[in-house]
Design an enzyme around this catalytic site. Structure first.
Site, PDB file in Angstrom:
ATOM      1  CB  SER A   1     -35.052 -64.314  41.824  1.00 32.68           C
ATOM      2  OG  SER A   1     -34.686 -65.545  41.232  1.00 32.68           O
TER       3      SER A   1
ATOM      4  CD  GLN B   1     -34.469 -64.093  37.976  1.00 35.43           C
ATOM      5  OE1 GLN B   1     -33.589 -64.796  38.457  1.00 35.43           O
ATOM      6  NE2 GLN B   1     -35.688 -64.541  37.700  1.00 35.43           N
TER       7      GLN B   1
ATOM      8  CG  ASP C   1     -36.793 -68.083  39.094  1.00 36.93           C
ATOM      9  OD1 ASP C   1     -36.153 -67.040  38.876  1.00 36.93           O
ATOM     10  OD2 ASP C   1     -37.020 -68.517  40.238  1.00 36.93           O
TER      11      ASP C   1
END
Length: 291
Positions: free
Chosen positions: A232, A282, A208
């Site tokens: 995100s 993502q 991430d």
């Protein structure tokens, strides 16, 4: 290894050590890591979701995929409650739904699937060629050592993962890339316990940090771009093969599209020997002032 590295990794391990909530079955409580941005790091919640779901399953069932949405920013001063629902337990697969909550409101909602190790098809795409070894790539400390700033100190000294961008990083400046492709080596700064679930969870944690960088790179942005706002939105991940988060992993990344203030990042994760161990996608919010 130094005390700062050990302290950073120990803090992440403490956040992964979820405590059962006695008053509710299949419910766990987790703490958060301090962040210079003042909100909970999304990768931490991803990893805690995996750990919580795994706590409701026997050890022989390992996570192989997760799909989740980030719904609200989290407060690092408030404990996170992780509620697990047992959706299915079949002969080979188990599926869990996990809600990560603060103040009884969901921060993240995810579905996580587990499988017993089984024989079957076995093939994968090769690792990109001509990639320099991590020992030949500058560390974040190399890039940021001359800056006396709390965010620079965090990225170069206080994170649990050693991140080494092949080519150039986006910490300070960015240059437009026609493809938005980037590669980065990562591993934890110190050795980790021999827990396969923990290693898979921490690969989710680490990814991430860089998943939206290809979209930023394609637009010539850096983390220091004035007015940049990044968050995100959703996350999909597939673990293909066993891997350790304390050994070098190459994240080969791209950005197929960015539009409407959103960017899509994709990554293939390889061991140093070229074995594909995970695939990730993502989408995130990426906003900059429009002049």
């Amino acid at each position: 290894m130094n005390e700062t590295d050990r302290g950073a990794v120990d803090a992440v391990l403490a956040a992964m050590d979820l405590a059962p909530v006695d008053s509710r079955p299949d419910t766990f409580a987790g703490t958060s890591l301090p962040q210079p941005i003042g909100r909970v790091f999304g990768g931490q919640v991803l990893a805690q979701v995996v750990m919580a779901a795994a706590r409701t399953l026997p050890d022989e069932r390992l996570v192989h995929s997760m799909h989740g949405y980030f719904l609200r920013p989290g407060d690092p001063e408030v404990p996170i409650e992780l509620r697990v629902d047992r959706l299915r337990d079949g002969r080979s697969f188990s599926v869990r739904s996990v809600q990560a909550l603060q103040h009884d409101e969901p921060m993240m909602s995810a579905t996580v699937s587990f499988q017993i190790d089984q024989p079957g098809l076995d093939n994968h795409e090769p690792m990109p060629g001509l990639v320099p070894s991590p020992e030949d790539v500058p560390t974040a400390a190399d890039v940021l050592a001359h800056l006396d700033h709390p965010v620079a100190r965090y990225w170069s000294q206080e994170t649990a993962f050693d991140v080494r961008h092949v080519g150039s990083s986006l910490y300070i400046s960015g240059q437009p890339s026609a493809t938005g492709r980037q590669m980065a080596w990562m591993r934890s700064r110190t050795p980790l316990p021999d827990d396969p679930v923990l290693h898979r969870a921490l690969i989710a944690f680490a990814c991430d940090q860089v998943m939206l960088e290809p979209s930023m790179r394609r637009s010539g942005l850096s983390w220091s771009s004035p007015g940049l706002s990044v968050a995100s939105l959703d996350h999909a991940m597939w673990w293909h093969r066993p891997a350790r988060a304390d050994e070098w992993l190459l994240y080969a990344q791209s950005s197929p599209s960015a539009q409407g203030g959103r960017g899509l990042g994709k990554a293939r994760v390889f061991q140093a020997d070229g074995t594909l161990v995970a695939s990730i996608a993502q989408e995130g919010m990426i906003r900059v002032p429009m002049g």
